[in-house]
Design a protein around this motif. Structure first.
Motif: not given
Length: 224
Positions: A192-197, A149-153
Motif C-alpha cells: 500500500e502507498r497511501s497518499w492523496g486527499m 507492515l502493509s506499506g507507507l502513508m
C-alpha cells in the motif's frame, strides 16, 4: 445545503482506477452521512479520533473497514485495536510496539502503514526517510507478531503548487520501492502507498498511490 453523497462518490470513483482503494474520510461528519455512503456501496472509511470512531463503530454495519488516519497516541491504542482494519499513521517505533502489545492481548494481527514526514510543514507527523531506514535496518520489527507492515502513508504539502505535491509523492513512491526491494520483496501484502486527499488524489494516482483518502469531495465541508 444538501450534500448529494451518491453523486459525489460517483464523480470521485470515475477518477479512480479499480486498483486504487478509496478511503472515505468520514471524520467530523455525522453517522447519517456515513450511512448514505454505505448505501451507495462504500465500505472503507477513515476516522481520526478514538471517541468519534467508537461511536460510529457501534452504530454502523459490521462489514465496514475502519482506517485510523489521525495522529494516534499510545494510550488510545487499546481502545481501537479490537475493531480497526488498518492504522495508517504509525509514526514511531514506540507506537508500533504498543499496537503489537495490545493486539497480542486479543490475538489479532493489525495492519499498519508507516507514516512518512516528507512535507516541510511542522504540523505533519511521521518518520523521516532516514529514521524509517534506521528502524527497518535494526530488524527488531520482525519480532512483532501482531502487527503487519502493509506499506507507507504520507501527506503532501497543503499547497497549490502541483509540482511540489508531485515531487513529494514521487519521493515517497521511490522510497517505497527502495524498502520493498530491501525488506519486503517476498511479502506480497506489503503493497500500500497511501497518499492523496480530496485536493490532490488525482496527482497521487499518477504517483503510484494505491489508497486515496477523500473526505470533503464526498461529504462536503466538515461539521465540527
Amino acid at each position: 445545503m444538501m450534500i448529494d453523497i451518491a453523486k459525489n462518490l460517483h464523480l470521485v470513483r470515475q477518477n479512480i482506477p479499480d486498483t486504487v482503494c478509496l478511503v472515505a474520510i468520514s471524520k467530523f461528519h455525522p453517522i447519517e452521512m456515513v450511512e448514505q455512503a454505505y448505501a451507495d456501496g462504500q465500505r472503507v472509511f477513515g476516522e481520526s479520533h478514538e471517541q468519534e470512531l467508537s461511536k460510529k463503530v457501534e452504530a454502523l454495519p459490521r462489514d465496514i473497514q475502519w482506517h485510523f488516519i489521525g495522529h494516534l497516541q499510545t494510550n488510545k491504542v487499546k481502545a481501537i485495536v479490537p475493531y480497526i482494519a488498518m492504522i495508517e499513521t504509525v509514526d514511531s517505533w514506540k507506537l508500533l510496539c504498543e499496537i503489537d502489545k495490545q493486539a497480542a492481548k486479543i490475538d489479532r494481527i493489525v495492519n499498519v502503514l508507516l507514516e512518512l514526514h516528507i512535507a516541510e510543514e511542522e504540523s505533519k507527523y511521521g518518520f523521516t526517510l532516514d529514521s524509517c531506514r534506521s528502524m527497518l535496518a535494526d530488524e527488531s520489527w520482525k519480532n512483532l507478531k501482531h502487527v503487519h507492515l502493509s506499506g507507507l502513508m504520507m501527506m503532501a504539502s497543503n499547497v497549490d503548487d502541483i509540482n511540489l505535491i508531485r515531487t513529494e509523492m514521487m519521493l515517497a513512491s521511490d522510497f517505497f520501492d527502495e524498502i520493498k526491494a530491501t525488506y519486503f520483496a517476498d511479502d506480497d501484502s506489503f503493497k500500500e502507498r497511501s497518499w492523496g486527499m480530496s485536493h490532490d488524489y488525482q496527482i497521487a494516482i499518477e504517483c503510484h498511490s494505491t489508497m486515496v483518502r477523500v473526505g470533503s469531495a464526498i461529504f462536503g465541508p466538515r461539521v465540527y
